[in-house]
Design a protein around this motif. Structure first.
Motif, PDB file in Angstrom:
ATOM      1  N   VAL A  56       0.868  -1.172   0.000  1.00  9.83           N
ATOM      2  CA  VAL A  56       0.000   0.000   0.000  1.00  9.83           C
ATOM      3  C   VAL A  56       0.903   1.219   0.000  1.00  9.83           C
ATOM      4  N   ILE A  57       0.613   2.132  -0.913  1.00  9.27           N
ATOM      5  CA  ILE A  57       1.460   3.298  -1.080  1.00  9.27           C
ATOM      6  C   ILE A  57       0.609   4.548  -1.050  1.00  9.27           C
ATOM      7  N   GLY A  58       1.148   5.583  -0.482  1.00 13.17           N
ATOM      8  CA  GLY A  58       0.414   6.835  -0.394  1.00 13.17           C
ATOM      9  C   GLY A  58       1.243   7.861   0.345  1.00 13.17           C
ATOM     10  N   PRO A  59       0.891   9.128   0.194  1.00 12.17           N
ATOM     11  CA  PRO A  59       1.632  10.170   0.904  1.00 12.17           C
ATOM     12  C   PRO A  59       1.404  10.064   2.406  1.00 12.17           C
ATOM     13  N   ASN A  60       2.222  10.777   3.163  1.00 12.05           N
ATOM     14  CA  ASN A  60       2.042  10.801   4.610  1.00 12.05           C
ATOM     15  C   ASN A  60       0.645  11.305   4.939  1.00 12.05           C
ATOM     16  N   GLY A  61      -0.015  10.622   5.893  1.00 15.28           N
ATOM     17  CA  GLY A  61      -1.365  10.996   6.280  1.00 15.28           C
ATOM     18  C   GLY A  61      -2.458  10.348   5.456  1.00 15.28           C
ATOM     19  N   ALA A  62      -2.076   9.461   4.521  1.00 12.99           N
ATOM     20  CA  ALA A  62      -3.085   8.834   3.662  1.00 12.99           C
ATOM     21  C   ALA A  62      -3.911   7.786   4.391  1.00 12.99           C
ATOM     22  N   GLY A  63      -3.375   7.227   5.490  1.00 12.95           N
ATOM     23  CA  GLY A  63      -4.102   6.200   6.246  1.00 12.95           C
ATOM     24  C   GLY A  63      -3.412   4.850   6.265  1.00 12.95           C
ATOM     25  N   LYS A  64      -2.186   4.757   5.762  1.00  9.77           N
ATOM     26  CA  LYS A  64      -1.492   3.464   5.678  1.00  9.77           C
ATOM     27  C   LYS A  64      -1.280   2.857   7.067  1.00  9.77           C
ATOM     28  N   LEU A 206       3.090  -4.630   3.010  1.00  7.54           N
ATOM     29  CA  LEU A 206       4.069  -3.565   3.162  1.00  7.54           C
ATOM     30  C   LEU A 206       3.406  -2.218   2.935  1.00  7.54           C
ATOM     31  N   SER A 207       3.858  -1.207   3.661  1.00 10.32           N
ATOM     32  CA  SER A 207       3.458   0.154   3.344  1.00 10.32           C
ATOM     33  C   SER A 207       4.703   0.966   3.044  1.00 10.32           C
ATOM     34  N   SER A 208       4.542   1.954   2.177  1.00 12.49           N
ATOM     35  CA  SER A 208       5.672   2.808   1.831  1.00 12.49           C
ATOM     36  C   SER A 208       5.168   4.058   1.138  1.00 12.49           C
ATOM     37  N   HIS A 209       5.963   5.115   1.174  1.00 12.83           N
ATOM     38  CA  HIS A 209       5.722   6.243   0.290  1.00 12.83           C
ATOM     39  C   HIS A 209       6.764   6.254  -0.829  1.00 12.83           C
ATOM     40  N   MET A 210       7.634   5.211  -0.849  1.00 15.11           N
ATOM     41  CA  MET A 210       8.660   5.079  -1.887  1.00 15.11           C
ATOM     42  C   MET A 210       8.130   4.151  -2.983  1.00 15.11           C
ATOM     43  N   ILE A 211       7.846   4.723  -4.121  1.00 14.63           N
ATOM     44  CA  ILE A 211       7.224   3.971  -5.196  1.00 14.63           C
ATOM     45  C   ILE A 211       8.144   2.863  -5.690  1.00 14.63           C
ATOM     46  N   GLY A 212       9.429   3.154  -5.816  1.00 15.65           N
ATOM     47  CA  GLY A 212      10.375   2.161  -6.325  1.00 15.65           C
ATOM     48  C   GLY A 212      10.449   0.923  -5.464  1.00 15.65           C
ATOM     49  N   GLU A 213      10.342   1.099  -4.145  1.00 19.57           N
ATOM     50  CA  GLU A 213      10.400  -0.031  -3.220  1.00 19.57           C
ATOM     51  C   GLU A 213       9.211  -0.966  -3.433  1.00 19.57           C
ATOM     52  N   ILE A 214       8.011  -0.402  -3.510  1.00 22.23           N
ATOM     53  CA  ILE A 214       6.817  -1.205  -3.728  1.00 22.23           C
ATOM     54  C   ILE A 214       6.843  -1.835  -5.113  1.00 22.23           C
ATOM     55  N   GLU A 215       7.338  -1.096  -6.094  1.00 21.85           N
ATOM     56  CA  GLU A 215       7.412  -1.611  -7.462  1.00 21.85           C
ATOM     57  C   GLU A 215       8.239  -2.887  -7.525  1.00 21.85           C
ATOM     58  N   GLN A 216       9.332  -2.921  -6.789  1.00 21.14           N
ATOM     59  CA  GLN A 216      10.230  -4.079  -6.825  1.00 21.14           C
ATOM     60  C   GLN A 216       9.745  -5.239  -5.966  1.00 21.14           C
ATOM     61  N   ALA A 217       8.952  -4.945  -4.931  1.00 18.14           N
ATOM     62  CA  ALA A 217       8.617  -5.975  -3.956  1.00 18.14           C
ATOM     63  C   ALA A 217       7.246  -6.607  -4.148  1.00 18.14           C
ATOM     64  N   ALA A 218       6.256  -5.818  -4.577  1.00 16.99           N
ATOM     65  CA  ALA A 218       4.864  -6.245  -4.434  1.00 16.99           C
ATOM     66  C   ALA A 218       4.306  -6.930  -5.672  1.00 16.99           C
ATOM     67  N   ASP A 219       3.368  -7.872  -5.436  1.00 12.34           N
ATOM     68  CA  ASP A 219       2.576  -8.467  -6.512  1.00 12.34           C
ATOM     69  C   ASP A 219       1.433  -7.531  -6.904  1.00 12.34           C
ATOM     70  N   ARG A 220       0.798  -6.949  -5.884  1.00 12.97           N
ATOM     71  CA  ARG A 220      -0.295  -6.003  -6.111  1.00 12.97           C
ATOM     72  C   ARG A 220      -0.066  -4.769  -5.253  1.00 12.97           C
ATOM     73  N   VAL A 221      -0.611  -3.658  -5.721  1.00 10.02           N
ATOM     74  CA  VAL A 221      -0.396  -2.381  -5.059  1.00 10.02           C
ATOM     75  C   VAL A 221      -1.735  -1.679  -4.885  1.00 10.02           C
ATOM     76  N   ALA A 222      -1.985  -1.151  -3.690  1.00 13.35           N
ATOM     77  CA  ALA A 222      -3.135  -0.280  -3.449  1.00 13.35           C
ATOM     78  C   ALA A 222      -2.627   1.144  -3.307  1.00 13.35           C
ATOM     79  N   ILE A 223      -3.232   2.051  -4.048  1.00 16.76           N
ATOM     80  CA  ILE A 223      -2.892   3.465  -3.954  1.00 16.76           C
ATOM     81  C   ILE A 223      -3.883   4.105  -2.987  1.00 16.76           C
ATOM     82  N   LEU A 224      -3.383   4.599  -1.866  1.00 15.97           N
ATOM     83  CA  LEU A 224      -4.236   5.151  -0.822  1.00 15.97           C
ATOM     84  C   LEU A 224      -4.068   6.669  -0.782  1.00 15.97           C
ATOM     85  N   ARG A 225      -5.188   7.368  -0.777  1.00 20.46           N
ATOM     86  CA  ARG A 225      -5.165   8.826  -0.724  1.00 20.46           C
ATOM     87  C   ARG A 225      -6.327   9.316   0.128  1.00 20.46           C
ATOM     88  N   ASP A 226      -6.021  10.143   1.103  1.00 21.81           N
ATOM     89  CA  ASP A 226      -7.057  10.735   1.952  1.00 21.81           C
ATOM     90  C   ASP A 226      -8.012   9.688   2.520  1.00 21.81           C
TER      91      ASP A 226
END
Length: 336
Positions: A56-64, A206-226
């Protein structure tokens, strides 16, 4: 670690639930969490199949972090249903927690104790740890176990957190910003640990705000915003929908070149240039079909063409800026 967010989780009992022929380690429906008048999560759905890596990826405060704490019963949801390893974490008790490895985003460590003694304490909480496993992980991460934690850098404290999460080989790993403070070499080593865990059939969230990290590690990605899931997809699906950088040089004036390409679906013209007599260049972003691009250029004498690989970071940042969806869709299904 102290209580609440910094409690250690980690092995036996309780079953798993099977839904639609697929075994899910985590199932979340309509998860919402409010802190006073602030809605941290506004009703999100997702599922994580056994043996997969879900990011799950999103900016700080997104709810991760809030979502992870709800899964672990560190905090209680305002609404919605959560099942972890086949049971409601609010009623599961210590048994299910021993089956989980947890790395909190804010890691608090006892200052006057060595890493070795700390790991022995965590091992007593999290369940059986294979002989030599702690030393193996510490060596892999370049961590000195006999130094007091107060003398450790932020990166080395993060390594201690990773060792305690991985050391008992839990069925489920929940890792909040796991590479925070790690240098690039150790970030790469962490990705190797993720791949090894996946190979053993473990499930990772996994949670991260680093897109490259999730790109290399994850099978699926959730984009979380607000507090809402904007989109859930595989990395390949996100890339496929990303706009590529396009540059074309042709033996024609830039106006003619632009006129040939502007009708293409998915093309955003950025710039045109005249390159001497009888030649022109065009730069654009392109999210359409390559075949359509070649067809549009069929009547043009192309001197050079560069179509870059899709930029996943740009695609995700565009999703951050798009209007939030309602978050109520399954991780494996396309959004309507």
């Amino acid at each position: 670690m102290s209580s609440n967010d910094n409690e250690v989780w980690g092995s036996p009992e309780a079953g798993t639930r099977k839904g639609s022929g697929m075994e899910n380690v985590i199932e979340v429906q309509g998860l919402a969490k409010s802190f006073g008048h602030r809605e941290a999560l506004r009703g999100i759905d997702f599922e994580i199949p056994r043996g997969s890596v879900f990011g799950v990826i999103g900016p700080n405060g997104a709810g991760k972090t809030t979502a992870m704490r709800c899964l672990l019963d560190i905090i209680r949801p305002t609404a919605g249903q959560v099942r972890v390893l086949g049971t409601d974490p609010r009623r599961a008790g210590p048994a299910i927690r021993r089956r989980i490895g947890y790395l909190p985003g804010e890691l608090a460590l006892e200052r006057r104790i060595t890493g070795r003694r700390m790991m022995a304490h965590f091992a007593a909480i999290s369940g059986p740890v294979a002989p030599g496993r702690i030393e193996e992980l510490a060596s892999r991460l370049g961590l000195e176990l006999d130094r007091q934690s107060r003398k450790l850098s932020k990166g080395n404290k993060q390594k201690l957190g990773l060792v305690q999460a991985f050391m008992h080989d839990p069925e489920l790993l929940i890792l909040d910003e796991p590479t925070s403070g790690l240098d690039p070499l150790m970030q790469r080593e962490f990705l190797g640990m993720v791949e090894d865990a996946r190979g053993r059939g473990q499930t990772l969230f996994l949670s991260s705000h680093m897109i490259g990290e999730i790109e290399q590690a994850a099978d699926r990605v959730a984009i979380l915003r607000d507090g809402l899931i904007v989109r859930t997809a595989t990395v390949e699906e996100l890339r496929a929908g990303a706009r590529r950088r396009l540059r074309v040089v042709a033996a024609t004036d830039p106006e003619t070149l632009a006129g040939a390409l502007e009708p293409l679906p998915g093309l955003e013209l950025l710039d045109t240039k005249r390159l001497g007599e009888g030649a022109g260049a065009l730069e654009a972003r392109f999210a359409g079909e390559v075949g359509a691009l070649l067809h549009a250029l069929a009547g043009v004498e192309v001197l050079d063409l560069v179509l870059e690989e899709p930029d996943l970071e740009e695609a995700v940042l565009e999703l951050y800026g798009s209007p939030p969806g309602n978050g109520r869709h399954r991780a494996g299904e396309p959004r309507p």
